[in-house]
Design an enzyme around this catalytic site. Sequence first.
Site, mmCIF file in Angstrom:
data_model
loop_
_atom_site.group_PDB
_atom_site.id
_atom_site.type_symbol
_atom_site.label_atom_id
_atom_site.label_comp_id
_atom_site.label_asym_id
_atom_site.label_seq_id
_atom_site.Cartn_x
_atom_site.Cartn_y
_atom_site.Cartn_z
ATOM 1 N N GLN A 38 0.912 -1.248 0.001
ATOM 2 C CA GLN A 38 0.138 0.065 -0.214
ATOM 3 C C GLN A 38 0.995 1.418 0.125
ATOM 4 O O GLN A 38 1.638 1.440 0.971
ATOM 5 C CB GLN A 38 -0.789 -0.033 1.178
ATOM 6 C CG GLN A 38 -1.618 1.396 1.502
ATOM 7 C CD GLN A 38 -2.648 1.753 0.559
ATOM 8 O OE1 GLN A 38 -2.342 2.728 -0.284
ATOM 9 N NE2 GLN A 38 -3.779 1.014 0.675
ATOM 10 N N SER A 54 -21.630 6.404 6.466
ATOM 11 C CA SER A 54 -22.192 5.974 5.033
ATOM 12 C C SER A 54 -22.357 4.598 5.100
ATOM 13 O O SER A 54 -23.391 4.146 4.410
ATOM 14 C CB SER A 54 -21.342 6.793 4.020
ATOM 15 O OG SER A 54 -21.882 6.391 2.896
ATOM 16 N N GLN A 62 -19.024 -0.268 -3.411
ATOM 17 C CA GLN A 62 -18.045 -0.850 -4.246
ATOM 18 C C GLN A 62 -17.301 -2.040 -3.965
ATOM 19 O O GLN A 62 -16.608 -1.683 -2.725
ATOM 20 C CB GLN A 62 -17.232 0.242 -4.771
ATOM 21 C CG GLN A 62 -16.265 -0.225 -5.952
ATOM 22 C CD GLN A 62 -15.475 0.796 -6.470
ATOM 23 O OE1 GLN A 62 -15.462 1.897 -6.114
ATOM 24 N NE2 GLN A 62 -14.552 0.554 -7.586
ATOM 25 N N GLY A 78 -8.755 -1.125 -1.979
ATOM 26 C CA GLY A 78 -9.808 -0.776 -1.229
ATOM 27 C C GLY A 78 -9.480 -0.736 0.243
ATOM 28 O O GLY A 78 -10.623 -1.178 1.454
ATOM 29 N N GLU A 79 -8.499 -0.371 0.817
ATOM 30 C CA GLU A 79 -8.093 -0.322 2.136
ATOM 31 C C GLU A 79 -8.693 0.611 2.861
ATOM 32 O O GLU A 79 -9.211 0.551 4.141
ATOM 33 C CB GLU A 79 -6.607 -0.018 2.277
ATOM 34 C CG GLU A 79 -6.349 -0.280 3.681
ATOM 35 C CD GLU A 79 -4.749 -0.327 4.006
ATOM 36 O OE1 GLU A 79 -4.352 -0.093 5.278
ATOM 37 O OE2 GLU A 79 -4.210 -0.868 3.146
ATOM 38 N N ARG A 81 -12.140 1.564 2.338
ATOM 39 C CA ARG A 81 -13.124 0.878 2.527
ATOM 40 C C ARG A 81 -13.214 -0.062 3.796
ATOM 41 O O ARG A 81 -14.254 -0.230 4.630
ATOM 42 C CB ARG A 81 -13.783 0.254 1.371
ATOM 43 C CG ARG A 81 -14.666 1.199 0.355
ATOM 44 C CD ARG A 81 -14.801 0.526 -0.964
ATOM 45 N NE ARG A 81 -13.731 1.049 -1.681
ATOM 46 C CZ ARG A 81 -13.147 0.233 -2.839
ATOM 47 N NH1 ARG A 81 -13.837 -0.839 -3.427
ATOM 48 N NH2 ARG A 81 -12.041 0.602 -3.675
ATOM 49 N N GLU A 112 -4.368 2.457 -8.027
ATOM 50 C CA GLU A 112 -5.552 2.807 -7.692
ATOM 51 C C GLU A 112 -5.714 3.847 -6.858
ATOM 52 O O GLU A 112 -6.374 4.685 -6.891
ATOM 53 C CB GLU A 112 -6.191 1.729 -6.699
ATOM 54 C CG GLU A 112 -7.824 1.844 -6.323
ATOM 55 C CD GLU A 112 -7.808 2.307 -4.926
ATOM 56 O OE1 GLU A 112 -8.882 2.690 -4.809
ATOM 57 O OE2 GLU A 112 -6.921 2.471 -4.256
ATOM 58 N N ARG A 116 -7.077 8.242 -7.085
ATOM 59 C CA ARG A 116 -7.975 9.099 -6.418
ATOM 60 C C ARG A 116 -7.039 10.700 -6.172
ATOM 61 O O ARG A 116 -8.232 11.264 -5.851
ATOM 62 C CB ARG A 116 -7.758 8.387 -4.762
ATOM 63 C CG ARG A 116 -8.449 7.049 -4.914
ATOM 64 C CD ARG A 116 -8.406 6.465 -3.348
ATOM 65 N NE ARG A 116 -8.777 7.636 -2.446
ATOM 66 C CZ ARG A 116 -10.262 7.834 -2.048
ATOM 67 N NH1 ARG A 116 -11.066 7.031 -2.529
ATOM 68 N NH2 ARG A 116 -10.386 8.516 -1.035
#
Length: 277
Positions: A38, A54, A62, A78-79, A81, A112, A116
């Site tokens: 990461q 949320s 997602q 997706g860390e 999330r 990814e 962002r």
Amino acid sequence: MAKGLGKGINALFPGETVSESEKITQISISQLRTNPYQPRKIFDEAALQELSESIKEHGILQPVVVRKVGTHFELVVGERRFRAAKLAKMKEVPAIVKDLNDQQMMELAILENLQREDLTPIEEAEAYQKLMEALNLTQEQLAFRLGKSRPHIANHVRLLALPEPVRQMISDKKLTMGHGRTLLGLRTKKLISETAEKVVKESMNVRQLENLVQRLNEDVPRETVEKKKNLFIEEKQSELRDRFGTNVQIKKSKNKGKIEIEFFSEEDLERILELLN
């Protein structure tokens, strides 16, 4: 040049984006491990809490992307999330399982995060450096594939030459990327950390730092610094720094002048020579 990843993940890593046809499965959070590759080191706690709220209300919209390693799964994408789901006390998360090796996993995680566009300048620089090393790309090739300008890539990667404490100041937003680039113009490299601390303490802007760096480089007595500066020269000097992605000094005497352009490696010199051509 287009903003963001112009050609994106498909250009660098064809076939590894998430498609609608791929099966989504529910995976226990207790089976998930964070991505060892990461690039993001800093996660905004307030933003994570907001995402967590949320998720409590709407669920995870997602799926994360994971790979299976032994009896558990490692996150690829997706860390945020995943962290927010843990805060929300979720038991499972929707996931897509991919068969990836270490290099592919690293590349997807970096790409990814770059998409962002909210990495710190240092995280972004490290991501570019890792991609160039992993894919054996030059700065020019990486810039083309990502839809970025070459000076954009070069300006970020150069920040990695700063001492670690100064890089941390940039990550902590005590210094800007502009401050970092200007500090690299110091000829006495051991002064960089000391000068950075002075900038933070005195809340100097980039222009003030440029003047300080010039004084330190020329070792000019303080009383001569107060002479009126040539605004035209300063403006052109700033334009050239942006153009070449490195420190540029324009020195002018009564009857002549010279331009000094710094480079840090043979590749960096080749990049500058191509721009001159």
